[in-house]
Motif scaffolding. Structure first.
Motif, mmCIF file in Angstrom:
data_model
loop_
_atom_site.group_PDB
_atom_site.id
_atom_site.type_symbol
_atom_site.label_atom_id
_atom_site.label_comp_id
_atom_site.label_asym_id
_atom_site.label_seq_id
_atom_site.Cartn_x
_atom_site.Cartn_y
_atom_site.Cartn_z
ATOM 1 N N ALA A 208 28.670 -56.276 -26.597
ATOM 2 C CA ALA A 208 28.567 -55.080 -25.750
ATOM 3 C C ALA A 208 27.166 -54.897 -25.179
ATOM 4 C CB ALA A 208 28.970 -53.843 -26.538
ATOM 5 N N GLY A 209 26.170 -55.467 -25.846
ATOM 6 C CA GLY A 209 24.790 -55.364 -25.379
ATOM 7 C C GLY A 209 23.870 -56.086 -26.339
ATOM 8 N N PHE A 251 22.011 -57.255 -31.391
ATOM 9 C CA PHE A 251 23.138 -57.105 -30.473
ATOM 10 C C PHE A 251 24.293 -56.339 -31.116
ATOM 11 C CE2 PHE A 251 23.906 -61.233 -32.512
ATOM 12 C CZ PHE A 251 25.275 -61.280 -32.727
ATOM 13 N N SER A 380 23.935 -61.997 -22.857
ATOM 14 C CA SER A 380 23.901 -60.550 -22.731
ATOM 15 C C SER A 380 22.463 -60.035 -22.689
ATOM 16 C CB SER A 380 24.658 -59.898 -23.889
ATOM 17 O OG SER A 380 24.610 -58.497 -23.811
ATOM 18 N N ARG A 384 21.450 -58.664 -19.287
ATOM 19 C CA ARG A 384 21.567 -57.223 -19.532
ATOM 20 C C ARG A 384 22.940 -56.680 -19.134
ATOM 21 N NH1 ARG A 384 15.581 -54.531 -18.516
ATOM 22 N NH2 ARG A 384 14.435 -56.138 -19.681
ATOM 23 N N ARG A 385 23.972 -57.291 -19.732
ATOM 24 C CA ARG A 385 25.338 -56.873 -19.447
ATOM 25 C C ARG A 385 26.231 -57.236 -20.622
ATOM 26 N NH1 ARG A 385 28.852 -61.088 -18.271
ATOM 27 N NH2 ARG A 385 27.896 -63.111 -17.799
ATOM 28 N N PRO A 386 27.418 -56.603 -20.726
ATOM 29 C CA PRO A 386 28.390 -57.026 -21.731
ATOM 30 C C PRO A 386 28.905 -58.433 -21.421
ATOM 31 C CG PRO A 386 28.907 -54.845 -20.881
ATOM 32 C CD PRO A 386 27.858 -55.410 -19.985
#
Length: 393
Positions: A208-209, A251, A380, A384-386
């Motif tokens: 998710a991040g 993460f 990720s 900087r994204r899922p």
């Protein structure tokens, strides 16, 4: 009794742990096949010979390709820096050998794919040294979850924190992408991703991040070999070079059972020498493990009457009830770091002798699933994204 001749490719810190493991098997276990410590490879002939003499290897070699191809060898144990894992493993599998490889399985996801494909085409069996599965407390946690004691897994929190990598440590291979592929992520997060997958029986389906950071950007160049530890006794020159891997990676993830998880790895977590652990929370109970107290497992039974619910400390050293404990010492005569490797060597020999391991062993395919998670987490962090695991095949 049938014997399995082992060639160990590499020395150093991990070479010592593996050598100790293979040598201890006949003293504490009764596997269906026995190991023979046949050949150890090292780059320096004199150092390799001294290592062989110290640890009980029959012979030493400076030619790993010859050692791997030797018809006398049954199992190749790969303990090199990460950048040699794939090359050695692929050669060994092509020669029809069994392969036990240190973690992470390889330096890159591409190399890992090649290793998995080669394993499918080879008669040799594969194993990966995720040794923390073999701590009696972690194996007990696996058995408790498998029995349904925790119910539905809702949340897992895993961490691996060390503090050895301060500014005084020079630019060893672990700080260089060319040699290691990753920093704390591949070294430490690899272990805790494997443990969470192993204990819960669930897979990571989405990152998710994530965040990655390198705190120490330059380090002194190395002037000599280590004295046996991760970086013990290494000298540093006046000149410096760039650090090309992470110092810390954190993460968040979603799991296949609908739960969530967090993972945290750092090499400059002051005050944490080898704090490797997890907390797993379910609908009926919870578990906690911390390797700095490796013989203990914390268990919370939420099915008991509320008036008497509370954390129970289980000393996982009772033979017959806690995996592997019966082969070692009386109750609470505690085990240490090296015992996980010996327990794994025993399970490898059980498999090679046609028996089931005490608890499941990771092969190349299993370790590749952990490598996919590591890759997705780094994507990720960079983008900087899922990232779903479907994106990392």
């Amino acid at each position: 009794m049938r014997e399995i001749s082992v060639a160990m490719i590499g020395q150093g810190f991990m070479g010592r742990t593996h050598s100790n493991a293979w040598s201890q098997i006949p003293r504490f276990f009764k596997p269906p096949v026995m190991p023979v410590m046949h050949t150890v490879f090292g780059r320096n002939a004199e150092a390799a010979k001294a290592f062989a003499d110290t640890w009980g290897w029959k012979q030493s070699s400076t030619d790993w390709k010859a050692a791997v191809a030797d018809p006398a060898i049954d199992l190749v144990d790969v303990v090199t820096p990460n950048n040699m894992h794939a090359e050695v493993a692929l050669a060994a599998l092509k020669a029809g050998k069994h392969v036990a490889c240190e973690k992470p399985i390889s330096r890159t996801i591409e190399e890992a794919r090649l290793m998995v494909a080669a394993a499918k085409e080879s008669p040799g069996k594969t194993f990966v040294w995720y040794n923390y599965r073999r701590c009696p407390a972690v194996a007990t946690a696996y058995n408790l979850v498998k029995s349904g004691a925790l119910g539905t897994i809702r949340h897992a929190r895993a961490f691996y924190l060390q503090d050895w990598a301060d500014e005084s440590i020079p630019l060893i291979w672990r700080f260089q992408k060319e040699g290691s592929g990753a920093g704390s992520h591949g070294d430490l997060n690899a272990h805790i991703v494997d443990m969470v997958r192993f204990v819960t029986g669930e897979e990571i389906v989405e990152i998710a991040g994530a965040i990655a950071e390198t705190f120490i950007k330059e380090r002194k160049l190395v002037t000599g070999p280590t004295a046996g530890g991760i970086a013990a006794g290494v000298g540093g020159a006046e000149k410096t070079g760039p650090v090309t891997v992470d110092d810390a990676v954190l993460f968040l993830a979603r799991t296949s059972g609908g739960g969530v998880a967090s993972f945290e790895a750092a090499r400059q977590a002051t005050g944490n020498q080898n704090r490797n652990g997890f907390e797993i929370n379910g609908s009926k109970g919870a578990l906690k493990f911390d390797f700095e107290r490796m013989n203990e497992l914390q268990f919370y039974d939420a099915t008991r009457p509320r008036a008497v619910q509370g954390w129970t400390t289980i000393m996982c050293t009772h033979g017959g009830d806690h995996p592997y404990a019966e082969n070692w010492w009386p109750d609470a005569h505690v085990l240490g770091y090296e015992h996980g490797f010996t327990n794994q060597a025993y399970d490898i020999l059980r498999v090679l002798g046609g028996q089931e391991p005490v608890v499941p062993l990771p092969d190349f395919e299993d370790a590749y699933q952990t490598q996919r998670v590591l890759e997705a987490a780094m994507i990720s962090a960079i983008e900087r994204r899922p990232v779903t695991l479907d994106e990392v095949k």
